[in-house]
Design a protein around this motif. Structure first.
Motif, PDB file in Angstrom:
ATOM      1  N   HIS A  49      -6.879  -7.220   9.409  1.00 35.93           N
ATOM      2  CA  HIS A  49      -7.238  -8.522   8.850  1.00 35.93           C
ATOM      3  C   HIS A  49      -6.210  -8.919   7.787  1.00 35.93           C
ATOM      4  N   PRO A  50      -5.652 -10.125   7.865  1.00 35.54           N
ATOM      5  CA  PRO A  50      -4.598 -10.525   6.928  1.00 35.54           C
ATOM      6  C   PRO A  50      -5.025 -10.459   5.465  1.00 35.54           C
ATOM      7  N   ALA A  51      -6.284 -10.740   5.165  1.00 41.00           N
ATOM      8  CA  ALA A  51      -6.726 -10.714   3.769  1.00 41.00           C
ATOM      9  C   ALA A  51      -6.664  -9.300   3.197  1.00 41.00           C
ATOM     10  N   LEU A  52      -6.995  -8.288   4.006  1.00 38.47           N
ATOM     11  CA  LEU A  52      -6.902  -6.906   3.541  1.00 38.47           C
ATOM     12  C   LEU A  52      -5.442  -6.508   3.347  1.00 38.47           C
ATOM     13  N   VAL A  53      -4.591  -6.920   4.288  1.00 44.11           N
ATOM     14  CA  VAL A  53      -3.165  -6.616   4.192  1.00 44.11           C
ATOM     15  C   VAL A  53      -2.574  -7.264   2.945  1.00 44.11           C
ATOM     16  N   ARG A  54      -2.955  -8.510   2.711  1.00 40.17           N
ATOM     17  CA  ARG A  54      -2.436  -9.239   1.550  1.00 40.17           C
ATOM     18  C   ARG A  54      -2.876  -8.580   0.240  1.00 40.17           C
ATOM     19  N   ARG A  55      -4.156  -8.195   0.154  1.00 35.36           N
ATOM     20  CA  ARG A  55      -4.645  -7.590  -1.078  1.00 35.36           C
ATOM     21  C   ARG A  55      -3.983  -6.241  -1.322  1.00 35.36           C
ATOM     22  N   LEU A  56      -3.884  -5.410  -0.295  1.00 39.76           N
ATOM     23  CA  LEU A  56      -3.269  -4.094  -0.476  1.00 39.76           C
ATOM     24  C   LEU A  56      -1.796  -4.213  -0.805  1.00 39.76           C
ATOM     25  N   GLY A  57      -1.108  -5.154  -0.148  1.00 39.09           N
ATOM     26  CA  GLY A  57       0.297  -5.375  -0.488  1.00 39.09           C
ATOM     27  C   GLY A  57       0.455  -5.802  -1.936  1.00 39.09           C
ATOM     28  N   GLY A  58      -0.455  -6.629  -2.422  1.00 28.24           N
ATOM     29  CA  GLY A  58      -0.407  -7.061  -3.811  1.00 28.24           C
ATOM     30  C   GLY A  58      -0.663  -5.935  -4.796  1.00 28.24           C
ATOM     31  N   LEU A  59      -1.420  -4.937  -4.357  1.00 28.13           N
ATOM     32  CA  LEU A  59      -1.706  -3.790  -5.213  1.00 28.13           C
ATOM     33  C   LEU A  59      -0.539  -2.812  -5.273  1.00 28.13           C
ATOM     34  N   GLY A  60       0.417  -2.948  -4.344  1.00 28.15           N
ATOM     35  CA  GLY A  60       1.566  -2.054  -4.330  1.00 28.15           C
ATOM     36  C   GLY A  60       1.711  -1.235  -3.071  1.00 28.15           C
ATOM     37  N   ALA A  61       0.775  -1.357  -2.144  1.00 33.43           N
ATOM     38  CA  ALA A  61       0.877  -0.601  -0.898  1.00 33.43           C
ATOM     39  C   ALA A  61       1.993  -1.160  -0.021  1.00 33.43           C
ATOM     40  N   ARG A  62       2.639  -0.284   0.714  1.00 31.18           N
ATOM     41  CA  ARG A  62       3.543  -0.701   1.778  1.00 31.18           C
ATOM     42  C   ARG A  62       2.750  -0.720   3.081  1.00 31.18           C
ATOM     43  N   LEU A  63       3.381  -1.176   4.161  1.00 33.79           N
ATOM     44  CA  LEU A  63       2.629  -1.374   5.394  1.00 33.79           C
ATOM     45  C   LEU A  63       3.228  -0.565   6.535  1.00 33.79           C
ATOM     46  N   GLU A  64       2.349   0.078   7.295  1.00 35.36           N
ATOM     47  CA  GLU A  64       2.763   0.831   8.487  1.00 35.36           C
ATOM     48  C   GLU A  64       2.213   0.135   9.710  1.00 35.36           C
ATOM     49  N   VAL A  65       3.109  -0.199  10.658  1.00 32.42           N
ATOM     50  CA  VAL A  65       2.704  -0.921  11.862  1.00 32.42           C
ATOM     51  C   VAL A  65       3.168  -0.163  13.099  1.00 32.42           C
ATOM     52  N   SER A  66       2.483  -0.437  14.211  1.00 30.80           N
ATOM     53  CA  SER A  66       2.842   0.222  15.469  1.00 30.80           C
ATOM     54  C   SER A  66       2.909  -0.761  16.624  1.00 30.80           C
ATOM     55  N   SER A  67       3.019  -2.045  16.315  1.00 28.08           N
ATOM     56  CA  SER A  67       3.103  -3.047  17.384  1.00 28.08           C
ATOM     57  C   SER A  67       3.668  -4.334  16.825  1.00 28.08           C
ATOM     58  N   ALA A  68       4.117  -5.194  17.762  1.00 23.60           N
ATOM     59  CA  ALA A  68       4.602  -6.510  17.355  1.00 23.60           C
ATOM     60  C   ALA A  68       3.474  -7.337  16.763  1.00 23.60           C
ATOM     61  N   GLY A  69       2.262  -7.160  17.271  1.00 18.22           N
ATOM     62  CA  GLY A  69       1.129  -7.899  16.753  1.00 18.22           C
ATOM     63  C   GLY A  69       0.817  -7.530  15.315  1.00 18.22           C
ATOM     64  N   GLU A  70       0.849  -6.240  14.993  1.00 17.15           N
ATOM     65  CA  GLU A  70       0.607  -5.817  13.616  1.00 17.15           C
ATOM     66  C   GLU A  70       1.707  -6.333  12.694  1.00 17.15           C
ATOM     67  N   LEU A  71       2.938  -6.305  13.151  1.00 12.06           N
ATOM     68  CA  LEU A  71       4.033  -6.831  12.336  1.00 12.06           C
ATOM     69  C   LEU A  71       3.840  -8.324  12.097  1.00 12.06           C
ATOM     70  N   VAL A  84       8.094  -2.306   5.325  1.00 13.68           N
ATOM     71  CA  VAL A  84       7.374  -1.930   6.542  1.00 13.68           C
ATOM     72  C   VAL A  84       7.980  -0.661   7.138  1.00 13.68           C
ATOM     73  N   LEU A  85       7.101   0.239   7.557  1.00 13.33           N
ATOM     74  CA  LEU A  85       7.483   1.398   8.366  1.00 13.33           C
ATOM     75  C   LEU A  85       6.967   1.163   9.769  1.00 13.33           C
ATOM     76  N   TYR A  86       7.866   1.150  10.756  1.00 16.18           N
ATOM     77  CA  TYR A  86       7.489   0.893  12.151  1.00 16.18           C
ATOM     78  C   TYR A  86       7.391   2.232  12.880  1.00 16.18           C
ATOM     79  N   THR A  87       6.202   2.550  13.388  1.00 15.10           N
ATOM     80  CA  THR A  87       5.955   3.845  14.010  1.00 15.10           C
ATOM     81  C   THR A  87       5.464   3.656  15.448  1.00 15.10           C
ATOM     82  N   GLY A  88       5.209   4.779  16.112  1.00 15.85           N
ATOM     83  CA  GLY A  88       4.592   4.744  17.432  1.00 15.85           C
ATOM     84  C   GLY A  88       5.490   5.292  18.519  1.00 15.85           C
ATOM     85  N   PRO A  89       4.882   5.903  19.546  1.00 14.05           N
ATOM     86  CA  PRO A  89       5.663   6.559  20.603  1.00 14.05           C
ATOM     87  C   PRO A  89       6.165   5.627  21.696  1.00 14.05           C
ATOM     88  N   GLY A  90       5.734   4.360  21.705  1.00 15.64           N
ATOM     89  CA  GLY A  90       6.078   3.474  22.821  1.00 15.64           C
ATOM     90  C   GLY A  90       6.817   2.228  22.398  1.00 15.64           C
TER      91      GLY A  90
END
Length: 410
Positions: A49-71, A84-90
């Motif tokens: 959910h973008p609101a959770l991502v926005r709040r955590l980013g504002g607190l200082g968290a970085r973001l880990e994604v595993s798809s184009a949709g998450e990015l 952003v850290l981009y992870t995933g086996p595929g």
């Protein structure tokens, strides 16, 4: 504390309510549990959910994604791609190209072929990228809700393989290996298990760095931080984890530079699980061959927990006690879908529940809506309500849209 009854009356059910104040509390608790200066990555797979991502980013968290949709969510939430850290086996060439075009420059590589794909994509975009080598450790040291590595796995390069084959591998000129990435387990059963797994990862990283000649600039120890799932309960408080990790670092990596960020951790469920409550209405209460069933307007289409086949994270919910007076009985909680697999709990204790009542399923902020069978039977998707300091900030609803090959919606 938000007025959940008022939210259910205003926005209907099923509805997920996410409390941003609880997200802030969880983030603060995790920061205090980890060594000073640690980087914390929020894993969007838990809840994008973008609101959770926005709040955590504002607190200082970085973001880990595993798809184009998450990015895409990260970018829409206004968060910087360089964090952003981009992870995933595929990771496909197209996904890598999109990530590079968006400015992502840190990737976790799962295999030698993955390193080559990342390097080739970087060359096409005239970019230079940093990589962490994801490692499948030689053995497992503890139990967990779900083991990711320590045995044969699609995740990471085997420790033995790296030791045997790295010297002959030619790293693409567009890639610099900055360290290692471990993620051996999720939802660790206890603090001792979590520390044992992370200690082993530190030891393996030290051995790989020395044995392969790879400077260890960043060590991602993954996650494993626990939280209750769809039942009452509280997140654990990791009172000894920081000291334990410091001891492991002093033993295995005494030469590290303590003046710069070095350790990274990933968390999804710990950061957002207890921020979420699923509100579901009782449609029917019925008897069948001596068993009582409470039929809800939310089932595994709203709270699937990846369990549609019963293979992973089977749902067995527990309800928040609302203090409703009256007789108590037990019933199976089932959803509205046309399958006997649509069951959220067996013999759940209910207090004077009748059709029209709203039930509260706590600790559903992680692996809730987007881990469910959203498309099955084409039922309306649950509303998502964001609250902060007891007030509703925004509401939204995901929609499944069919597009033709030409891009037109139907």
């Amino acid at each position: 504390m938000p007025d959940l009854d008022a939210i259910a009356e205003t926005y209907g059910t099923p509805a997920y309510v996410y409390d941003l104040n609880r997200v802030e509390q969880a983030y603060g608790d995790l920061v205090r549990a980890l060594p000073t200066g640690s980087l914390i990555y929020y894993s969007l797979k838990a809840n994008p959910h973008p609101a959770l991502v926005r709040r955590l980013g504002g607190l200082g968290a970085r973001l880990e994604v595993s798809s184009a949709g998450e990015l895409a969510v990260v970018l829409a939430a206004g968060q910087p791609s360089q964090h952003v850290l981009y992870t995933g086996p595929g990771k496909t060439p197209a996904e890598l190209g999109g990530a590079l075009a968006a400015g992502v420059r840190l990737f976790s590589a799962e295999s030698f072929a993955d390193i080559r794909r990342i390097g080739a994509a970087a060359e096409r975009h005239s970019a230079h990228v940093d990589c962490l080598l994801r490692v499948n450790a030689p053995d497992a040291v503890g139990g967990s809700g779900l083991r990711m590595t320590g045995n044969s796995s699609q995740f990471g390069l085997d420790y033995e393989q790296l030791m045997a084959e790295w010297s002959a591998f030619r790293t693409p000129t567009t890639v610099t290996v900055r360290g290692f990435h471990f993620f051996p387990l999720t939802n660790a059963r206890d603090e001792a298990t979590l520390l044992d797994e992370m200690t082993q990862s530190i030891r393996c990283a030290a051995q790989l760095s020395h044995g392969l000649g790879i400077p260890l600039e960043l060590l991602d120890l993954g996650g494993g931080f626990a939280a209750p799932y769809a039942v009452p309960g509280s997140r654990p408080q990791y009172a000894t984890l920081r000291a334990g990790l410091q001891g492991a670092l002093e033993k295995w990596l005494p030469e590290r530079d303590e003046g710069r960020p070095f350790l990274a951790f990933e968390s999804g469920r710990y950061l957002v699980a207890d921020c979420g409550t699923l509100l579901a209405s009782v449609i029917d209460v019925k008897e069948s061959k001596g068993r009582t069933f409470a039929v809800l307007d939310a089932g595994i289409n709203a709270l699937g927990g990846l369990s549609a086949t019963g293979r992973l994270l089977p749902v067995s919910v527990g309800l928040e006690d609302t203090g409703r007076p009256g007789p108590t009985f037990t019933a199976d909680l089932v959803g509205p879908l046309c399958t006997p697999l649509d069951r959220l709990g067996r013999q759940v204790k209910l207090n004077n529940v009748k059709p029209g009542d709203v039930l509260r399923i706590p600790n559903t902020g992680a692996y809730g809506l987007t881990a469910s069978l959203l498309g099955f039977l084409s039922r309306p998707v649950a509303t998502e309500v964001i609250v902060s300091s007891g007030h509703v900030e925004e509401t939204s609803r995901l929609a499944l849209v069919r597009t033709t090959e030409g891009g037109m919606q139907q």
